[in-house]
Motif scaffolding. Structure first.
Motif, PDB file in Angstrom:
ATOM      1  N   PHE A 161       0.817  -1.214   0.000  1.00 41.13           N
ATOM      2  CA  PHE A 161       0.000   0.000   0.000  1.00 41.13           C
ATOM      3  C   PHE A 161       0.851   1.265   0.000  1.00 41.13           C
ATOM      4  O   PHE A 161       0.453   2.287  -0.564  1.00 41.13           O
ATOM      5  N   THR A 162       2.028   1.202   0.606  1.00 39.91           N
ATOM      6  CA  THR A 162       2.929   2.360   0.581  1.00 39.91           C
ATOM      7  C   THR A 162       3.383   2.649  -0.848  1.00 39.91           C
ATOM      8  O   THR A 162       3.405   3.816  -1.280  1.00 39.91           O
ATOM      9  N   GLN A 163       3.732   1.595  -1.591  1.00 40.38           N
ATOM     10  CA  GLN A 163       4.158   1.792  -2.968  1.00 40.38           C
ATOM     11  C   GLN A 163       3.004   2.270  -3.856  1.00 40.38           C
ATOM     12  O   GLN A 163       3.202   3.084  -4.762  1.00 40.38           O
ATOM     13  N   ARG A 164       1.805   1.799  -3.582  1.00 38.23           N
ATOM     14  CA  ARG A 164       0.643   2.307  -4.317  1.00 38.23           C
ATOM     15  C   ARG A 164       0.480   3.810  -4.089  1.00 38.23           C
ATOM     16  O   ARG A 164       0.223   4.571  -5.029  1.00 38.23           O
ATOM     17  N   LYS A 165       0.643   4.220  -2.859  1.00 39.65           N
ATOM     18  CA  LYS A 165       0.490   5.638  -2.541  1.00 39.65           C
ATOM     19  C   LYS A 165       1.581   6.463  -3.212  1.00 39.65           C
ATOM     20  O   LYS A 165       1.320   7.549  -3.745  1.00 39.65           O
ATOM     21  N   LEU A 166       2.825   5.966  -3.197  1.00 39.17           N
ATOM     22  CA  LEU A 166       3.933   6.684  -3.812  1.00 39.17           C
ATOM     23  C   LEU A 166       3.733   6.844  -5.314  1.00 39.17           C
ATOM     24  O   LEU A 166       4.164   7.832  -5.911  1.00 39.17           O
ATOM     25  N   ARG A 167       3.062   5.880  -5.924  1.00 40.65           N
ATOM     26  CA  ARG A 167       2.830   5.933  -7.375  1.00 40.65           C
ATOM     27  C   ARG A 167       1.505   6.593  -7.733  1.00 40.65           C
ATOM     28  O   ARG A 167       1.116   6.608  -8.890  1.00 40.65           O
ATOM     29  N   GLY A 168       0.815   7.106  -6.741  1.00 37.74           N
ATOM     30  CA  GLY A 168      -0.435   7.809  -7.011  1.00 37.74           C
ATOM     31  C   GLY A 168      -1.597   6.887  -7.347  1.00 37.74           C
ATOM     32  O   GLY A 168      -2.590   7.325  -7.934  1.00 37.74           O
ATOM     33  N   LEU A 169      -1.487   5.599  -6.982  1.00 34.47           N
ATOM     34  CA  LEU A 169      -2.577   4.657  -7.239  1.00 34.47           C
ATOM     35  C   LEU A 169      -3.568   4.684  -6.085  1.00 34.47           C
ATOM     36  O   LEU A 169      -3.179   4.702  -4.915  1.00 34.47           O
ATOM     37  N   SER A 170      -4.832   4.678  -6.396  1.00 33.42           N
ATOM     38  CA  SER A 170      -5.859   4.702  -5.353  1.00 33.42           C
ATOM     39  C   SER A 170      -7.092   3.954  -5.831  1.00 33.42           C
ATOM     40  O   SER A 170      -7.500   4.058  -6.984  1.00 33.42           O
ATOM     41  N   SER A 171      -7.676   3.169  -4.935  1.00 33.33           N
ATOM     42  CA  SER A 171      -8.904   2.435  -5.221  1.00 33.33           C
ATOM     43  C   SER A 171      -9.916   2.735  -4.132  1.00 33.33           C
ATOM     44  O   SER A 171      -9.568   3.201  -3.048  1.00 33.33           O
ATOM     45  N   SER A 172     -11.181   2.463  -4.427  1.00 30.18           N
ATOM     46  CA  SER A 172     -12.236   2.603  -3.428  1.00 30.18           C
ATOM     47  C   SER A 172     -12.466   1.248  -2.787  1.00 30.18           C
ATOM     48  O   SER A 172     -12.627   0.243  -3.485  1.00 30.18           O
ATOM     49  N   TRP A 173     -12.503   1.228  -1.460  1.00 34.43           N
ATOM     50  CA  TRP A 173     -12.670  -0.015  -0.716  1.00 34.43           C
ATOM     51  C   TRP A 173     -13.913   0.108   0.169  1.00 34.43           C
ATOM     52  O   TRP A 173     -14.056   1.081   0.910  1.00 34.43           O
ATOM     53  N   LEU A 174     -14.782  -0.865   0.086  1.00 32.77           N
ATOM     54  CA  LEU A 174     -15.957  -0.900   0.946  1.00 32.77           C
ATOM     55  C   LEU A 174     -15.630  -1.762   2.162  1.00 32.77           C
ATOM     56  O   LEU A 174     -15.480  -2.976   2.058  1.00 32.77           O
ATOM     57  N   PHE A 175     -15.502  -1.115   3.322  1.00 37.98           N
ATOM     58  CA  PHE A 175     -15.206  -1.814   4.570  1.00 37.98           C
ATOM     59  C   PHE A 175     -16.526  -2.198   5.241  1.00 37.98           C
ATOM     60  O   PHE A 175     -17.367  -1.330   5.493  1.00 37.98           O
ATOM     61  N   VAL A 176     -16.698  -3.476   5.531  1.00 36.92           N
ATOM     62  CA  VAL A 176     -17.930  -3.968   6.131  1.00 36.92           C
ATOM     63  C   VAL A 176     -17.592  -4.710   7.428  1.00 36.92           C
ATOM     64  O   VAL A 176     -16.828  -5.670   7.411  1.00 36.92           O
ATOM     65  N   LEU A 177     -18.174  -4.245   8.531  1.00 38.17           N
ATOM     66  CA  LEU A 177     -18.039  -4.967   9.795  1.00 38.17           C
ATOM     67  C   LEU A 177     -19.156  -6.009   9.835  1.00 38.17           C
ATOM     68  O   LEU A 177     -20.342  -5.663   9.817  1.00 38.17           O
ATOM     69  N   ALA A 178     -18.793  -7.281   9.858  1.00 40.67           N
ATOM     70  CA  ALA A 178     -19.771  -8.359   9.747  1.00 40.67           C
ATOM     71  C   ALA A 178     -19.600  -9.357  10.878  1.00 40.67           C
ATOM     72  O   ALA A 178     -18.490  -9.585  11.374  1.00 40.67           O
ATOM     73  N   PHE A 179     -20.712  -9.943  11.270  1.00 39.45           N
ATOM     74  CA  PHE A 179     -20.692 -11.015  12.268  1.00 39.45           C
ATOM     75  C   PHE A 179     -20.747 -12.346  11.544  1.00 39.45           C
ATOM     76  O   PHE A 179     -21.679 -12.620  10.781  1.00 39.45           O
ATOM     77  N   ASP A 180     -19.741 -13.174  11.781  1.00 41.05           N
ATOM     78  CA  ASP A 180     -19.648 -14.493  11.169  1.00 41.05           C
ATOM     79  C   ASP A 180     -20.271 -15.511  12.130  1.00 41.05           C
ATOM     80  O   ASP A 180     -19.715 -15.782  13.197  1.00 41.05           O
ATOM     81  N   ARG A 181     -21.417 -16.063  11.748  1.00 38.62           N
ATOM     82  CA  ARG A 181     -22.101 -16.994  12.652  1.00 38.62           C
ATOM     83  C   ARG A 181     -21.290 -18.265  12.886  1.00 38.62           C
ATOM     84  O   ARG A 181     -21.355 -18.854  13.968  1.00 38.62           O
ATOM     85  N   CYS A 182     -20.543 -18.684  11.887  1.00 41.10           N
ATOM     86  CA  CYS A 182     -19.748 -19.907  12.044  1.00 41.10           C
ATOM     87  C   CYS A 182     -18.599 -19.701  13.033  1.00 41.10           C
ATOM     88  O   CYS A 182     -18.353 -20.527  13.914  1.00 41.10           O
ATOM     89  N   ALA A 183     -17.895 -18.576  12.898  1.00 45.25           N
ATOM     90  CA  ALA A 183     -16.769 -18.289  13.788  1.00 45.25           C
ATOM     91  C   ALA A 183     -17.242 -17.713  15.121  1.00 45.25           C
ATOM     92  O   ALA A 183     -16.513 -17.752  16.110  1.00 45.25           O
TER      93      ALA A 183
END
Length: 399
Positions: A88-110
């Motif tokens: 991610f540091t190298q992505r930032k240095l090269r001006g690369l950026s993506s959109s990330w959808l962060f989801v807090l989820a409850f895993d019933r199995c775990a």
């Protein structure tokens, strides 16, 4: 084990160096009795047929979930992809950026909560390191938001299976790929209003042990890093939802069965340092999780077939957004996140509807008295491995 030394044939170029455009090679050579093997390794390109600067740009666009496998291809790839922080540091240095959808989820199995991340460019899921104490954290009551520097802030919440509220405050840095603890809340709380206004994070209301409702409020000065008290709310209030609109913190307790009494709602103005009642139309029409796009408050209606509507400040009324409701693939419980012209609705099993919101100004439609919005949906089916996950929070980050 072979020792490694830096080749003296030419100076080593660091990743992100300004001279990467000259197609440097990684000059790591193994000390070996067979000099031809070392020379072959020295001259081998990152990707055959491509200059190394182009190859690096390609590798930095790989899905995050593929990094462990790709880093085992060769030593040169491992140098670039073996660490998420370096990636991610190298992505930032090269001006690369993506959109990330962060989801807090409850895993019933775990039986615990876990952050899942959807790359909205590649539509690929991956995980991030677990939050501290996530094995005993309830999936409900925690409040999360995005800081000005692009980091994720999570605060408050409750211990799973108890009525104990928490005062923890955690920060996740996307570039460093790790969680750090920050100064704790002055008051433990869950199901509270939270928002970022200017350079401060605001937290108000909520509940503590025995479900006792709070009227206290506090704010975090991001420059100083300390929580400070602020004027109390006009009444004790547990927040169903909250949003920042016109530089004010809006909070609603939401409708409750049997829908006899109109929900309470409050607004806090940091400039005036005072609380006031929400307008009647805003309170009564706030019937689902909200997101602010382009200075407008949108809601996905929980009790109206998951239709989308937008609040009009001039008339204190709500207008239906043109287009279909949230696709049927998205089922309750669901969470909403978005920014600019994009809204994301994450449902059970983490199936996700991504909506493109468009606006038609009154200049384009002179017969209308106010702006009109429309939405067009695209559904992304989550992989089988995410079945059994239920979302509680959704946020968009960039990096």
């Amino acid at each position: 084990m072979n020792r490694v030394k830096i080749s003296s044939h030419s100076p080593v170029q660091k990743l992100g160096h300004s001279q990467l455009s000259s197609s440097p090679k990684f000059k790591l050579a193994a000390v070996s009795s067979q000099s031809s093997e070392a020379q072959s390794m020295e001259s081998s390109p990152l990707i055959p047929g491509l200059p190394d600067d182009v190859a690096i740009s390609c590798l930095l666009r790989l899905p995050v979930r593929s990094l462990p496998n790709c880093s085992s291809v060769c030593r040169q790839w491992r140098q670039l992809l073996g660490s998420r922080e370096r990636f991610f540091t190298q992505r930032k240095l090269r001006g690369l950026s993506s959109s990330w959808l962060f989801v807090l989820a409850f895993d019933r199995c775990a039986g615990k909560v876990q952050w899942r991340v959807l790359d909205l460019s590649l539509l690929s899921w991956h995980t991030i390191p677990a939050m501290p104490h996530s094995d005993r954290l309830s999936p409900h009551g925690l409040r999360c938001l995005v800081l000005p520097d692009g980091a994720l802030l999570a605060c408050g919440g409750a211990v799973a299976g108890t009525d104990r509220s928490l005062d923890m405050v955690l920060r996740f840095d996307l570039q460093k790929d790790r969680w750090t603890s920050m100064n704790r809340l002055l008051t433990s709380r869950r199901f509270f209003a939270a928002g970022l206004i200017g350079g401060a994070v605001y937290a108000a209301g909520g509940s503590v042990a025995d479900l006792a409702e709070l009227d206290s409020a506090e704010f975090l000065d991001l420059c100083g890093g300390e929580w400070r008290p602020m004027p109390s709310m006009l009444s004790n209030l547990v927040a169903y939802d909250s949003a920042v609109l016109d530089e004010k913190l809006m909070v609603t307790e939401g409708w409750t069965w049997p829908f006899v009494f109109s929900p309470r709602g409050l607004s806090y103005d940091p400039k005036a340092e005072s609380w006031s009642q929400l307008p009647t139309g805003l309170r009564e029409g706030w019937t689902g999780p909200s997101v602010v796009l382009g200075g407008h408050l949108f809601v996905i209606c929980e009790h109206e077939n998951l239709r989308m509507k937008v609040y009009d400040k001039e008339s204190d009324d709500w207008e239906a957004v043109a287009g279909s409701p949230v696709p049927r693939k998205i089922s309750k419980p669901f969470s909403v996140g978005g920014e600019n012209h994009r809204i994301c609705v994450v449902g059970r099993d983490l199936h996700t509807a991504i909506g493109e919101v468009k606006r038609s100004d009154r200049e384009l439609l002179p017969e209308r008295k106010k702006a009109s919005f429309s939405v067009r949906w695209l559904v992304h089916d989550a992989p089988q491995s995410l079945r059994g996950s239920t979302p509680s929070t959704a946020l968009l980050l960039h990096g």
